[in-house]
Design a protein around this motif. Structure first.
Motif, PDB file in Angstrom:
ATOM      1  N   ASN A 141       0.784  -1.234   0.000  1.00 15.07           N
ATOM      2  CA  ASN A 141       0.000   0.000   0.000  1.00 15.07           C
ATOM      3  C   ASN A 141       0.815   1.282   0.000  1.00 15.07           C
ATOM      4  OD1 ASN A 141       0.988   0.277   2.629  1.00 15.07           O
ATOM      5  ND2 ASN A 141      -0.875  -0.502   3.577  1.00 15.07           N
ATOM      6  N   ASN A 142       2.115   1.198  -0.360  1.00 16.75           N
ATOM      7  CA  ASN A 142       2.950   2.391  -0.273  1.00 16.75           C
ATOM      8  C   ASN A 142       3.246   2.958  -1.654  1.00 16.75           C
ATOM      9  OD1 ASN A 142       4.804   0.597  -1.320  1.00 16.75           O
ATOM     10  ND2 ASN A 142       6.061   0.498   0.524  1.00 16.75           N
ATOM     11  N   GLU A 143       4.281   3.809  -1.724  1.00 15.70           N
ATOM     12  CA  GLU A 143       4.572   4.524  -2.964  1.00 15.70           C
ATOM     13  C   GLU A 143       5.067   3.597  -4.070  1.00 15.70           C
ATOM     14  OE1 GLU A 143       8.114   4.601  -0.200  1.00 15.70           O
ATOM     15  OE2 GLU A 143       5.967   5.015  -0.040  1.00 15.70           O
ATOM     16  N   LEU A 144       5.439   2.374  -3.729  1.00 14.16           N
ATOM     17  CA  LEU A 144       5.779   1.379  -4.737  1.00 14.16           C
ATOM     18  C   LEU A 144       4.647   0.380  -4.946  1.00 14.16           C
ATOM     19  CD1 LEU A 144       7.787   0.041  -6.658  1.00 14.16           C
ATOM     20  CD2 LEU A 144       8.782  -1.150  -4.692  1.00 14.16           C
ATOM     21  N   GLY A 145       4.062  -0.085  -3.858  1.00 12.98           N
ATOM     22  CA  GLY A 145       3.010  -1.095  -3.947  1.00 12.98           C
ATOM     23  C   GLY A 145       1.759  -0.593  -4.641  1.00 12.98           C
ATOM     24  N   MET A 146       1.351   0.655  -4.348  1.00 15.08           N
ATOM     25  CA  MET A 146       0.136   1.170  -4.970  1.00 15.08           C
ATOM     26  C   MET A 146       0.255   1.236  -6.492  1.00 15.08           C
ATOM     27  SD  MET A 146      -1.641   3.743  -6.483  1.00 15.08           S
ATOM     28  CE  MET A 146      -0.873   5.329  -6.195  1.00 15.08           C
ATOM     29  N   PRO A 147       1.353   1.796  -7.065  1.00 12.61           N
ATOM     30  CA  PRO A 147       1.463   1.792  -8.521  1.00 12.61           C
ATOM     31  C   PRO A 147       1.481   0.390  -9.121  1.00 12.61           C
ATOM     32  CG  PRO A 147       2.992   3.370  -7.576  1.00 12.61           C
ATOM     33  CD  PRO A 147       2.411   2.592  -6.428  1.00 12.61           C
ATOM     34  N   LEU A 148       2.133  -0.563  -8.450  1.00 11.62           N
ATOM     35  CA  LEU A 148       2.142  -1.928  -8.974  1.00 11.62           C
ATOM     36  C   LEU A 148       0.736  -2.503  -9.034  1.00 11.62           C
ATOM     37  CD1 LEU A 148       5.334  -3.371  -7.257  1.00 11.62           C
ATOM     38  CD2 LEU A 148       4.955  -3.092  -9.714  1.00 11.62           C
ATOM     39  N   THR A 149      -0.068  -2.213  -8.012  1.00 14.86           N
ATOM     40  CA  THR A 149      -1.465  -2.652  -8.046  1.00 14.86           C
ATOM     41  C   THR A 149      -2.209  -1.991  -9.190  1.00 14.86           C
ATOM     42  OG1 THR A 149      -1.492  -2.985  -5.655  1.00 14.86           O
ATOM     43  CG2 THR A 149      -3.620  -2.759  -6.748  1.00 14.86           C
ATOM     44  N   ALA A 150      -2.076  -0.674  -9.318  1.00 15.48           N
ATOM     45  CA  ALA A 150      -2.794   0.064 -10.365  1.00 15.48           C
ATOM     46  C   ALA A 150      -2.417  -0.418 -11.756  1.00 15.48           C
ATOM     47  CB  ALA A 150      -2.525   1.555 -10.223  1.00 15.48           C
ATOM     48  N   LEU A 151      -1.176  -0.870 -11.912  1.00 12.74           N
ATOM     49  CA  LEU A 151      -0.734  -1.360 -13.215  1.00 12.74           C
ATOM     50  C   LEU A 151      -1.366  -2.696 -13.581  1.00 12.74           C
ATOM     51  CD1 LEU A 151       2.998  -0.275 -13.056  1.00 12.74           C
ATOM     52  CD2 LEU A 151       1.309   0.461 -14.748  1.00 12.74           C
ATOM     53  N   GLY A 152      -2.090  -3.301 -12.646  1.00 13.68           N
ATOM     54  CA  GLY A 152      -2.830  -4.522 -12.967  1.00 13.68           C
ATOM     55  C   GLY A 152      -4.124  -4.269 -13.703  1.00 13.68           C
ATOM     56  N   VAL A 153      -4.495  -3.013 -13.880  1.00 16.08           N
ATOM     57  CA  VAL A 153      -5.743  -2.671 -14.570  1.00 16.08           C
ATOM     58  C   VAL A 153      -5.667  -3.086 -16.037  1.00 16.08           C
ATOM     59  CG1 VAL A 153      -7.064  -0.696 -15.437  1.00 16.08           C
ATOM     60  CG2 VAL A 153      -6.415  -0.817 -13.024  1.00 16.08           C
ATOM     61  N   GLU A 154      -6.737  -3.710 -16.507  1.00 15.64           N
ATOM     62  CA  GLU A 154      -6.881  -4.085 -17.916  1.00 15.64           C
ATOM     63  C   GLU A 154      -7.982  -3.234 -18.540  1.00 15.64           C
ATOM     64  OE1 GLU A 154      -4.988  -6.253 -19.412  1.00 15.64           O
ATOM     65  OE2 GLU A 154      -4.133  -7.526 -17.837  1.00 15.64           O
ATOM     66  N   ALA A 155      -8.138  -3.369 -19.847  1.00 16.94           N
ATOM     67  CA  ALA A 155      -9.128  -2.553 -20.553  1.00 16.94           C
ATOM     68  C   ALA A 155     -10.542  -2.772 -20.030  1.00 16.94           C
ATOM     69  CB  ALA A 155      -9.064  -2.835 -22.048  1.00 16.94           C
ATOM     70  N   ASP A 156     -10.831  -4.001 -19.542  1.00 11.27           N
ATOM     71  CA  ASP A 156     -12.189  -4.299 -19.099  1.00 11.27           C
ATOM     72  C   ASP A 156     -12.369  -4.189 -17.591  1.00 11.27           C
ATOM     73  OD1 ASP A 156     -10.698  -6.485 -18.338  1.00 11.27           O
ATOM     74  OD2 ASP A 156     -12.190  -7.981 -18.963  1.00 11.27           O
ATOM     75  N   THR A 157     -11.334  -3.730 -16.856  1.00 12.43           N
ATOM     76  CA  THR A 157     -11.453  -3.617 -15.402  1.00 12.43           C
ATOM     77  C   THR A 157     -12.515  -2.591 -15.042  1.00 12.43           C
ATOM     78  OG1 THR A 157      -9.116  -4.167 -15.113  1.00 12.43           O
ATOM     79  CG2 THR A 157     -10.226  -3.109 -13.257  1.00 12.43           C
ATOM     80  N   ARG A 158     -13.415  -2.991 -14.147  1.00 11.04           N
ATOM     81  CA  ARG A 158     -14.488  -2.096 -13.737  1.00 11.04           C
ATOM     82  C   ARG A 158     -14.198  -1.401 -12.422  1.00 11.04           C
ATOM     83  NH1 ARG A 158     -20.921  -3.721 -13.134  1.00 11.04           N
ATOM     84  NH2 ARG A 158     -21.625  -1.689 -12.379  1.00 11.04           N
ATOM     85  N   PHE A 159     -13.488  -2.100 -11.515  1.00  8.27           N
ATOM     86  CA  PHE A 159     -13.203  -1.530 -10.201  1.00  8.27           C
ATOM     87  C   PHE A 159     -11.729  -1.724  -9.866  1.00  8.27           C
ATOM     88  CE2 PHE A 159     -17.642  -3.070  -9.922  1.00  8.27           C
ATOM     89  CZ  PHE A 159     -18.277  -1.852  -9.707  1.00  8.27           C
ATOM     90  N   LEU A 160     -11.116  -0.671  -9.333  1.00  6.70           N
ATOM     91  CA  LEU A 160      -9.758  -0.718  -8.798  1.00  6.70           C
ATOM     92  C   LEU A 160      -9.841  -0.331  -7.329  1.00  6.70           C
ATOM     93  CD1 LEU A 160      -6.639  -0.855  -8.994  1.00  6.70           C
ATOM     94  CD2 LEU A 160      -6.696   1.522  -9.820  1.00  6.70           C
ATOM     95  N   VAL A 161      -9.502  -1.269  -6.438  1.00  8.73           N
ATOM     96  CA  VAL A 161      -9.591  -1.046  -4.990  1.00  8.73           C
ATOM     97  C   VAL A 161      -8.178  -0.957  -4.434  1.00  8.73           C
ATOM     98  CG1 VAL A 161     -10.505  -1.893  -2.804  1.00  8.73           C
ATOM     99  CG2 VAL A 161     -11.753  -2.341  -4.926  1.00  8.73           C
ATOM    100  N   LEU A 162      -7.817   0.210  -3.934  1.00  2.29           N
ATOM    101  CA  LEU A 162      -6.459   0.491  -3.494  1.00  2.29           C
ATOM    102  C   LEU A 162      -6.400   0.705  -1.985  1.00  2.29           C
ATOM    103  CD1 LEU A 162      -5.451   3.042  -6.267  1.00  2.29           C
ATOM    104  CD2 LEU A 162      -4.716   0.652  -6.097  1.00  2.29           C
TER     105      LEU A 162
END
Length: 460
Positions: A141-162
């Motif tokens: 959940n930090n300055e490295l972990g959050m971007p890595l999570t966000a980079l998991g988004v695909e074109a069809d992703t509906r929800f991103l929970v951070l």
């Protein structure tokens, strides 16, 4: 991640890439551990104190990585940047913004002193039933972990929970600027990282940065039972909805009961609906985490019935968080060893005491280690936890490690509570092997650095 060529990535992160590999396309996940690479992956290489990630590019290639994001060229096609961490942040912001522009993606940010990971897991399970959902792995959940999570988004992703953590003022604001949330959930203001912030009021200032980041058409989800969180209503231009158990709220936990293993059942109540929920998770505190997740899901358009059914179906959370195991030898193990602070320690002890109320339990045993980052109050807080264990009726306390010795002193103040101090995990395992028996219920809890998960693994 959405498919991007190295030329596109270089343009986003202000990097350089050799022309002959500029059209190599990343189609897989972004990883920082070469062993976790998959076909089409981008491997982000960092130079650390003891290792240089660039040297592991061949390992990443063996797992399917097609390119590297790093500070110097490697054996794989490489986007070279000055600061790989900042480059990951810029890339994450770009990917989320691009998918958002295409329509359909909603971002939820969750913060608080405790309960972030459980609430994130619960909300992810609820939202995952209605659309593709990406959520923080563990508590990354930090300055490295959050971007890595966000980079998991695909074109069809509906929800991103951070899940958003903070170790200082401005940290959450920085993360929210990279990936602005549509919904911001603030769970509580407790004592986690008190040593770094100095006071609860300072922690509240940092946690409130999440609701300050919301746009007018966003939604702030606030805990009505925590006065510092409830006061954040004045810090946001977004709409506000509340959850709670003790105070009036838009979404309430009512008629809370616990079964013999400390699993809560309750009514999830709104102004229009009353939905029964029976969690498979341990601890009364999970009911309020579930209410927070429910409030966010309702704000996103789900029905109370959808939410209640989904919450009741959640069987597990992230690793080492209130993991319940009934072992063949008749011993019940509650492994909550991932992290600890005074508030979560008390919640864990409450859960153990609830399990101990069942007639089939012979004895309750709390295996407790150090709580870190408590500053000058550390010793007093450890003593207070020992006293609390005695007050709620824990039969046996096993305190592990010199930094946690105050728990032992506090527990000894209880006439009906026995307490033993051991130096390390090996001694803890030896004591447990000798003394545990059928009918015992065991809680293991400490900050991550104490590694009580190793003790739990031996028991299990």
């Amino acid at each position: 991640m959405i498919a991007l060529t190295l030329a596109e990535i270089a343009a986003v992160v202000d990097g350089a890439v050799a022309p002959e590999v500029a059209e190599v396309t990343v189609t897989g996940p972004v990883v920082i551990d070469g062993r976790e690479a998959r076909p089409g992956s981008l491997f982000a290489a960092f130079v650390g104190e003891h290792s240089d990630g660039h040297e592991h590019a061949p390992q990443a290639a063996e797992q399917g990585a097609v390119a590297v994001l790093g500070s110097r060229p490697t054996a794989l096609p490489t986007v070279v940047v000055e600061d790989p961490q900042r480059a990951l942040q810029l890339l994450a912001a770009y990917v989320v913004a691009r998918v958002r522009r295409a329509g359909g993606l909603t971002v939820v940010g969750i913060t608080g002193s405790q309960g972030k990971t459980s609430t994130k897991d619960l909300l992810g399970a609820v939202l995952g039933r209605v659309g593709p959902t990406v959520l923080t792995r563990g508590s990354f959940n930090n300055e490295l972990g959050m971007p890595l999570t966000a980079l998991g988004v695909e074109a069809d992703t509906r929800f991103l929970v951070l899940e958003l953590g903070a170790r200082g003022r401005g940290h959450i604001a920085d993360l929210a600027r990279l990936v602005p949330p549509d919904v911001g959930v603030v769970l509580n203001v407790g004592q986690a990282h008190l040593g770094e912030f100095g006071s609860r009021d300072a922690i509240a200032v940092a946690k409130g940065e999440l609701v300050e980041s919301l746009a007018e058409d966003g939604t702030a989800v606030l805990n009505a039972d925590d006065p510092r969180v409830a006061a954040m209503t004045t810090r946001t231009q977004a709409g506000v909805v509340t959850f709670g158990q003790e105070h009036p709220a838009d979404v309430r936990v009512e008629e809370l009961t616990l079964d013999r293993l400390g699993r809560p059942s309750f009514v999830l109540a709104t102004a229009q609906d009353r939905v029964p929920v029976t969690l498979q998770l341990v601890g009364a505190h999970q009911a309020l985490n579930a209410a927070a997740a429910a409030t966010a899901a309702l704000a996103l358009g789900l029905t109370p019935e959808q939410v209640g059914e989904a919450l009741s179906a959640v069987a597990t959370l992230s690793q080492w968080r209130m993991e319940l195991r009934e072992l063949p030898g008749g011993i019940t193990v509650l492994n909550d060893s991932y992290n600890a602070n005074p508030d979560s320690m008390r919640a864990g002890l409450d859960a153990l005491a609830a399990i101990g109320a069942d007639a089939s339990v012979r004895r309750t045993v709390a295996v407790l280690g150090e709580m870190r980052e408590l500053g000058e109050d550390s010793d007093a807080e450890h003593v207070a936890i020992g006293e609390y264990a005695a007050r709620v009726g824990v039969d046996q306390v096993l305190v592990v490690g010199e930094p946690a010795r105050g728990i032992h002193r506090g527990a000894e103040s209880g006439n009906a509570t026995a307490s033993v101090f051991v130096a390390d995990n090996a001694d803890a395992v030896a004591w447990l092997r000798e003394h545990l028996g059928a009918g015992d219920a065991v809680l293991l809890k400490a900050s991550r650095g104490a590694r009580l998960d190793e003790v739990a693994a031996t028991l299990q």
